[in-house]
Write a protein that holds these residues in place. Structure first.
Motif, mmCIF file in Angstrom:
data_model
loop_
_atom_site.group_PDB
_atom_site.id
_atom_site.type_symbol
_atom_site.label_atom_id
_atom_site.label_comp_id
_atom_site.label_asym_id
_atom_site.label_seq_id
_atom_site.Cartn_x
_atom_site.Cartn_y
_atom_site.Cartn_z
ATOM 1 N N ARG A 721 -7.127 -7.053 -2.470
ATOM 2 C CA ARG A 721 -5.758 -6.976 -1.938
ATOM 3 C C ARG A 721 -5.491 -8.107 -0.948
ATOM 4 O O ARG A 721 -4.396 -8.695 -0.928
ATOM 5 C CB ARG A 721 -5.565 -5.620 -1.248
ATOM 6 N N ASP A 744 -1.993 4.522 -0.083
ATOM 7 C CA ASP A 744 -1.044 3.839 0.810
ATOM 8 C C ASP A 744 -1.780 2.991 1.843
ATOM 9 O O ASP A 744 -1.359 1.870 2.154
ATOM 10 C CB ASP A 744 -0.169 4.877 1.516
ATOM 11 N N ALA A 745 -2.882 3.525 2.387
ATOM 12 C CA ALA A 745 -3.633 2.778 3.400
ATOM 13 C C ALA A 745 -4.242 1.517 2.820
ATOM 14 O O ALA A 745 -4.189 0.443 3.437
ATOM 15 C CB ALA A 745 -4.729 3.674 3.988
ATOM 16 N N ALA A 748 -1.684 -1.077 2.184
ATOM 17 C CA ALA A 748 -1.168 -1.600 3.454
ATOM 18 C C ALA A 748 -2.181 -2.495 4.158
ATOM 19 O O ALA A 748 -1.909 -2.981 5.263
ATOM 20 C CB ALA A 748 -0.760 -0.449 4.368
ATOM 21 N N LYS A 750 -5.319 -1.602 5.109
ATOM 22 C CA LYS A 750 -6.239 -0.900 6.009
ATOM 23 C C LYS A 750 -7.679 -1.091 5.536
ATOM 24 O O LYS A 750 -7.949 -1.343 4.370
ATOM 25 C CB LYS A 750 -5.913 0.597 6.055
#
Length: 776
Positions: A721, A744-745, A748, A750
């Motif tokens: 990512r 989602d984390a 994003a 994380k």
């Protein structure tokens, strides 16, 4: 004459002095346990040093401000260390070995239950006496049936905690309100972990002995054993050394009991209120391992200790407990999975853990004030990881013998559990005995039963097919029909079950949530329940061990065939244990029997079993690939190759658009334990990117005991990512992740540690659920 008198006086003084000296020696407290070289007590110092990493990780996450950890074995202390801070507010203060802790619910076994057992030993109490014999008013509302044993094992049917308003008056008034309580559940119908049970036991100690549990335990156990830092209501010196918990009335609780009910009972109660230090607890634990004696001082008889630590099965098969001790229940996640079945222990709300294992001659103490400063810390899962690490560090444990699978046990016992049964067998190429004998042949030739039909899972009866729709077939050796459960239907049909009274399941799983064989089993269990058939699971070991649990827990409502139940990605269970969980949590009315493996221990990998390896599926060719699969496999529905179509599936990872050198460097920079990444090129012949050269990494497992495969998978996603935002397409990641918060984390940006921290509560919940279904 004067000389004679003087001589006599001197002689008497000398005798008195000698007597005083001898008396002092006899009354002197036993010495504390000493720190020894781990090797001298059969433990590996390097493995024990991994406790540092686990605790430091917990400190970084805010699981607790600090902790003290102690490991004892064979009469010595193999590991003892303080970490972090004992106090964060109003100013920081370092944690020390001699910090005093609020033990919370460890009060139950270490003070109250031990006192009750002493009174039973002395004949002043009877284990199966009704409580109302000692507290007559307790008989109200039909509670005259509740016994001392019921209170000790939490089978009374009483509420977990009665209203705090019941403690507004004097202790005497509070006890009267407890005595008047009605049942929460029918007597002995359900395990309810209850503070009320132990508050009542504390009251019984006072009624029978004439001393409250504080004075009785101190005089009977703590003082004779030299446990001078253990007891209720610590004095001013001990208070100064105590780890603060939270605020009460705008003042920090330091050396003052955290539990609100114990506080209102003036600090002395059967369920909470005890304070202690790690060194004192080590003395208590060693006394229990010694059968009630320590340093020449006996406080309990061996038979009393044995009675106290003998397993008591709980209603509904929901685990076992000792008398006052936890053994295996939903509260046992802090025990880890590498202690023996004889281990007993307890945890405390404030962040305290004690486990004692007579078979391993070992005890483990973890003390923290995880509720400081705001009540949001969490340590049970962390303590369980430490306990598992301690189990791995043992070097002198008995070498396990050859493991017998459920099939081996069935054959040894001459097929007795299936005698007279008409069988439908769900199996594939992994259905072999430990001597390679084919299971279908064994059951087909067995005179005790009738094998009528066969069922096959994904990849077919021979385990060689890699397609999404597999048809029915016939077994050439026996002529029996083979109904596919990975074709037009994924459950046995009414027609395929005609004439059967039993379904037998025997397939080797590999321990990852998205491996589909357990889903096939679950569908078949539902069909068996619907048609009133018996269901028998011939269990097999979890090849990547049954101790380690990891990864995001599947979100409720997202169940699919490749994610049948709310499990983490690496669940640490056998198919037999999963079957027990499915039956209970899916509410199946089913005659289920698990034929257990013999000789397998939860911490064992497949290569410790002595069993032959058969590829469970076409791309699962060795144990290393099985271990990597929960992490590497998690990513395979995105636009990357996980090595399918090569001779090293799940050990090779890449894509045509990757830069192998850059990718390997980024992964190695993450400093994942137990694994290294080497840049390579490879060309798959099938699956993703057939006949296209891919750049990527060769994933090399360097220490499987340290490797966390799901964290590896999360790190792959993080690097893809971050470094390849335009090339890597995350579409498909959710198909196996099945956890929206984790998805989602990751998208994003994380980190894997962020994802794990967010998943900790769900994982702890799973571990608690899982405990009741573990059979090894």
């Amino acid at each position: 004459m004067m000389k004679s008198r003087t001589y006599v006086r001197c002689w008497m003084a000398l005798v008195a002095g000698v007597c005083l000296c001898v008396s002092s020696q006899l009354l002197a407290a036993p010495p504390k346990l000493s720190v020894v070289d781990p090797a001298d007590v059969g433990m590996d110092a390097k493995r024990l040093a991994e406790i540092d990493r686990i605790v430091e990780e917990g400190l970084a996450r805010g699981n607790m401000p600090g902790a003290v950890v102690l490991v004892g074995r064979h009469g010595g202390i193999a590991f003892r260390k303080a970490y972090g801070q004992k106090q964060l507010e109003p100013e920081k203060a370092p944690m020390t070995i001699d910090t005093v802790f609020d033990m919370a619910s460890i009060t139950k076994p270490m003070a109250t239950a031990t006192s009750v057992m002493k009174l039973i030993e002395e004949g002043k109490l009877g284990l199966d006496d009704p409580v109302s014999k000692y507290i007559p008013e307790f008989a109200a509302n039909g509670k005259d049936v509740i016994t001392i044993r019921d209170l000790l094992t939490h089978q009374s049917g009483l509420i977990a905690d009665n209203s705090i308003n019941d403690y507004a008056g004097t202790p005497e008034e509070s006890y009267k309100k407890i005595a008047a309580l009605p049942f929460k559940e029918p007597h002995r119908s359900k395990f309810i972990y209850s503070d009320v049970n132990f508050i009542t036991l504390g009251r019984i100690v006072e009624v029978v002995s004439g001393q409250d549990v504080n004075k009785f335990a101190r005089a009977t156990f703590y003082e004779p054993l030299g446990m001078s830092e253990t007891g209720y209501l610590p004095d001013d010196d001990l208070k100064k050394r105590a780890a603060p918990t939270e605020k009460r009335n705008d003042a920090w609780m330091q050396g003052e009991v955290h539990d609100p009910r114990a506080y209102r009972l003036e600090g002395v109660a059967g369920h909470a209120g005890l304070f202690s230090t790690v060194q004192d607890i080590a003395v208590y634990a060693q006394m229990m391992l010694n059968g009630g004696e320590y340093g020449g001082v006996r406080v309990l008889k061996p038979e009393t200790v044995k009675l106290m630590t003998t397993p008591n099965p709980l209603p509904g098969g929901r685990g076992v407990r000792g008398l006052g001790w936890d053994m295996r229940t939903g509260y046992s996640i802090n025990r880890g999975d590498r202690l023996s079945d004889k281990a007993f222990g307890h945890g405390g709300f404030t962040g305290t853990v004690l486990w004692i294992d007579p078979e391993l001659d070992l005890f483990f103490v973890f003390l923290s004030n995880r509720v400081h400063p705001n009540g949001k810390g969490s340590v049970n899962q962390l303590a369980g990881r430490i306990a598992s690490t301690i189990g791995l560090s043992i070097t002198d444990a008995e070498v396990p013998g050859k493991v017998l699978t459920g099939l081996d046990v069935l054959r040894r016992d001459r097929f007795e559990p299936l005698k007279g049964r008409k069988i439908g067998l769900i199996t594939n190429q992994t259905g072999i005995a430990s001597d390679w004998t084919n299971e279908v042949k064994l059951l087909h030739e067995a005179k005790e039963l009738e094998l009528k039909v066969l069922f096959s899972p994904e990849h077919g009866f021979q385990g060689k097919l890699d397609q999404s729709n597999i048809g029915n077939s016939k077994d050439e050796a026996t002529g029996l029909p083979v109904f596919s459960l990975y074709g037009e239907t994924r459950s046995p049909t009414t027609e395929s079950l005609a004439g059967l009274d039993t379904i037998v399941f025997d397939i080797q799983d590999i321990g990852a949530r998205f491996y589909t064989y357990p889903s096939t089993m679950a569908n078949a269990m539902q069909a068996a329940a619907k048609h009133g058939l018996k269901f028998v699971v011939l269990d097999r070991p979890n090849p990547i061990n049954g101790a380690d649990v990891e990864g995001p827990v599947l979100d409720e409502g997202k169940q699919t065939f490749i994610g049948f139940h709310t499990l983490p990605i690496r669940h640490g269970m056998t198919v037999g244990e999963l079957a027990l969980m499915y039956k209970e949590e899916k509410g199946l009315t089913l005659d289920l029997q698990i034929i257990k493996c013999e000789g397998w221990k939860r911490g064992d990998y497949f290569d410790a079993t002595g069993l032959p390896w058969v590829n469970p599926s076409p791309n699962m060719r060795n144990l290393s690939e099985a271990l990597l699969y929960p992490g590497v496999g998690m990513v395979e529905y995105t636009n990357v190759s996980v090595g399918r179509g090569t001779d090293r599936p799940f050990e090779l990872f890449g894509a045509p658009w990757l830069d192998a050198v850059k990718f390997a460097a980024a992964l190695n920079a993450a400093k994942l334990e137990g694994v290294r990444f080497m840049p390579v090129k490879f060309t798959p012949t099938a699956a993703k990117f057939p006949k296209q050269e891919c750049q990527g990494v060769d994933i090399i497992v360097t220490d499987r005991l340290k490797l966390k495969p799901v964290r590896l998978g999360l790190t792959l996603v993080q690097v893809l990512r971050r470094d390849y935002p335009n090339d890597w397409k995350p579409d498909g990641l959710e198909k196996l992740l099945l956890n929206q918060a984790a998805l989602d984390a990751l998208l994003a940006g994380k980190t894997p540690l962020d994802v794990e921290a967010a998943n900790e509560e769900a994982l702890t919940g799973f571990l608690r659920r899982r405990q009741s279904f573990l059979i090894y």
